[in-house]
Scaffold this motif. Structure first.
Motif, short mmCIF file in Angstrom:
data_model
loop_
_atom_site.label_atom_id
_atom_site.label_comp_id
_atom_site.label_asym_id
_atom_site.label_seq_id
_atom_site.Cartn_x
_atom_site.Cartn_y
_atom_site.Cartn_z
N VAL A 16 0.84 -1.20 0.00
CA VAL A 16 0.00 0.00 0.00
C VAL A 16 0.88 1.25 0.00
O VAL A 16 0.64 2.21 -0.76
CB VAL A 16 -0.95 0.01 1.22
CG1 VAL A 16 -1.73 1.32 1.28
CG2 VAL A 16 -1.90 -1.18 1.16
N GLN B 91 -6.35 5.67 1.17
CA GLN B 91 -7.58 4.90 1.25
C GLN B 91 -7.97 4.33 -0.11
O GLN B 91 -8.45 3.19 -0.22
CB GLN B 91 -8.73 5.77 1.79
CG GLN B 91 -8.63 6.09 3.27
CD GLN B 91 -8.99 4.89 4.13
OE1 GLN B 91 -9.15 3.77 3.67
NE2 GLN B 91 -9.10 5.13 5.44
N ALA B 92 -7.73 5.13 -1.17
CA ALA B 92 -8.05 4.66 -2.52
C ALA B 92 -7.19 3.46 -2.89
O ALA B 92 -7.67 2.48 -3.50
CB ALA B 92 -7.85 5.79 -3.53
N ASP C 52 -6.93 10.43 1.62
CA ASP C 52 -7.80 9.95 0.55
C ASP C 52 -7.03 9.10 -0.45
O ASP C 52 -7.54 8.08 -0.94
CB ASP C 52 -8.45 11.14 -0.16
CG ASP C 52 -9.47 11.86 0.72
OD1 ASP C 52 -9.88 11.27 1.75
OD2 ASP C 52 -9.83 13.00 0.39
N ILE D 273 -5.78 1.35 -0.70
CA ILE D 273 -6.23 0.25 0.15
C ILE D 273 -7.43 -0.46 -0.47
O ILE D 273 -7.48 -1.69 -0.55
CB ILE D 273 -6.59 0.77 1.57
CG1 ILE D 273 -5.31 1.12 2.34
CG2 ILE D 273 -7.42 -0.26 2.34
CD1 ILE D 273 -5.57 1.77 3.68
N GLU D 274 -8.37 0.31 -0.98
CA GLU D 274 -9.58 -0.27 -1.58
C GLU D 274 -9.24 -0.98 -2.89
O GLU D 274 -9.75 -2.06 -3.17
CB GLU D 274 -10.63 0.81 -1.81
CG GLU D 274 -11.19 1.38 -0.50
CD GLU D 274 -12.17 2.52 -0.75
OE1 GLU D 274 -12.54 2.73 -1.93
OE2 GLU D 274 -12.55 3.19 0.23
N ARG D 275 -8.33 -0.37 -3.69
CA ARG D 275 -7.98 -0.97 -4.98
C ARG D 275 -7.23 -2.28 -4.82
O ARG D 275 -7.47 -3.25 -5.54
CB ARG D 275 -7.16 0.04 -5.80
CG ARG D 275 -6.67 -0.50 -7.14
CD ARG D 275 -6.24 0.63 -8.05
NE ARG D 275 -5.22 1.46 -7.43
CZ ARG D 275 -3.91 1.18 -7.43
NH1 ARG D 275 -3.48 0.07 -7.99
NH2 ARG D 275 -3.05 1.99 -6.86
N GLY E 165 -7.30 -4.15 -2.09
CA GLY E 165 -8.01 -5.09 -1.22
C GLY E 165 -7.22 -5.42 0.03
O GLY E 165 -7.31 -6.53 0.56
N TYR E 166 -6.46 -4.44 0.53
CA TYR E 166 -5.64 -4.68 1.72
C TYR E 166 -6.52 -4.86 2.95
O TYR E 166 -7.47 -4.12 3.18
CB TYR E 166 -4.68 -3.51 1.95
CG TYR E 166 -4.02 -3.52 3.31
CD1 TYR E 166 -3.00 -4.42 3.59
CD2 TYR E 166 -4.42 -2.64 4.32
CE1 TYR E 166 -2.40 -4.46 4.84
CE2 TYR E 166 -3.82 -2.65 5.56
CZ TYR E 166 -2.81 -3.57 5.82
OH TYR E 166 -2.21 -3.60 7.06
N VAL E 167 -6.20 -5.87 3.76
CA VAL E 167 -6.84 -6.10 5.06
C VAL E 167 -5.73 -6.20 6.09
O VAL E 167 -4.80 -7.01 5.93
CB VAL E 167 -7.68 -7.39 5.07
CG1 VAL E 167 -8.27 -7.63 6.45
CG2 VAL E 167 -8.78 -7.32 4.02
#
Length: 342
Positions: A10, A40-41, A37, A43-45, A47-49
């Motif tokens: 990330v 976060q974008a 922002d 992370i969402e792209r 798929g980080y957990v």
């Protein structure tokens, strides 16, 4: 299968440091809105957990409670697990349910697994009645609470049911129906529950001046339906045949009922039958089963609440407690027909 996305991935994609990504996740107010922002974008792209277990281990605090029971095939323990899960969920915690299958070796293996993963605490119905497995587990400094078992000392909490009283309730009911001889079908007698329910039955005999010899004891290998069928076949060979049977749990009773039906014996006309636990299947049996009800959901919930208290913010003020719940006799068709004394 692709590799797991990590925090470094990330950071690299977002063009920031690992520390900045950590702040976005844990302390977002410390990061400028535009940077936040962007991270976060990514992370969402990607798929980080976040790896919660690793974070908890570093903090020395897990959000997972372990529940180790004797037999998850027994609906009684399913209800215990439901109660524990409800209390844990309300506290923001999860429950990992494991089954020792009444095996000392499997119990020891699971306790080792709990220590390895540093669970928050353990709810346990011990298979090892000597306490050896739990004594070894103590060195890991992970709290535990006994479930469906009284703690043998004051150094842990426990939630149980008064099984002596439960056995007495069953005995009194059968005696009131006119029975003067009873087969007690137990599981392995090293289990305290089986010992206590037998003691309660004998206490009911003593109240009425009946001799202990009026009870025939059949010890089954396990507390399951198959063992109940085997016990049922054995009691059919008892002479004279007792007019009533009290089983240490409902699964045994359902197995006994199957054996009696297969032999053409009428329940309750020839043999009255009482179980223990009052699982859902008791009321739904071919002949609805009289049973001693245990408050299984309450038991699991109360045990989890004690463990949460012991491991929570108020742990310093925690004092070990022993909670003993009361059983209740639920009368159904399997003991419905009154008999004359004799």
């Amino acid at each position: 299968m692709g590799r797991m996305v990590g925090i470094k991935d990330v950071a690299r994609q977002a063009g920031v440091s690992v520390g900045t990504v950590s702040n976005v996740i844990n302390r977002p107010e410390m990061v400028a809105a535009t940077t936040r922002d962007r991270v976060q974008a990514v992370i969402e792209r990607l798929g980080y957990v976040r790896q919660e277990s690793a974070r908890q281990l570093r903090a020395g605090r897990s959000r997972i409670i372990a529940l180790l029971v004797l037999d998850m095939a027994n609906p009684f323990f399913v209800e215990v697990a439901r109660g524990a899960e409800r209390a844990a969920r309300e506290a923001g915690l999860g429950v990992m349910v494991c089954n020792s299958a009444q095996s000392l070796e499997e119990e020891a293996d699971y306790l080792g697994l709990f220590a390895e993963h540093r669970v928050r605490g353990v709810l346990v119905t011990p298979a090892d009645v000597t306490g050896t497995n739990l004594e070894g587990f103590r060195r890991h400094d992970i709290p535990f609470v006994f479930v469906d078992r009284e703690v043998p000392s004051g150094d842990a909490c426990s939630v149980s049911v008064d099984d002596v009283e439960g056995g007495t309730l069953a005995g009194r009911h059968l005696i009131a129906q006119g029975h003067r001889s009873v087969v007690y079908v137990s599981g392995p007698m090293q289990l305290p529950q089986c010992q206590d329910r037998r003691a309660g039955l004998l206490a009911a005999f003593a109240e009425e001046g009946l001799p202990a010899e009026a009870m025939v004891h059949i010890e089954a290998e396990r507390l399951d339906v198959a063992s109940g069928r085997d016990a049922g076949a054995r009691l059919l060979g008892v002479s004279p045949r007792p007019t009533a049977v009290f089983c240490a749990n409902d699964l045994l009773a359902l197995g006994v009922l199957q054996a009696l039906f297969a032999a053409g014996a009428s329940v309750p006309g020839e043999v009255a039958l009482v179980g223990y636990d009052d699982i859902e299947f008791a009321a739904a049996a071919a002949v609805p089963l009289t049973s001693v009800r245990q408050p299984a959901f309450r038991m699991g919930r109360a045990a989890a609440e004690l463990l949460i208290e012991e491991t929570g913010e108020e742990a310093d003020g925690h004092q070990h407690r022993r909670i003993v719940l009361q059983p209740e006799l639920v009368v159904r068709d399997s003991t419905f027909a009154p008999r004359a004394a004799g």
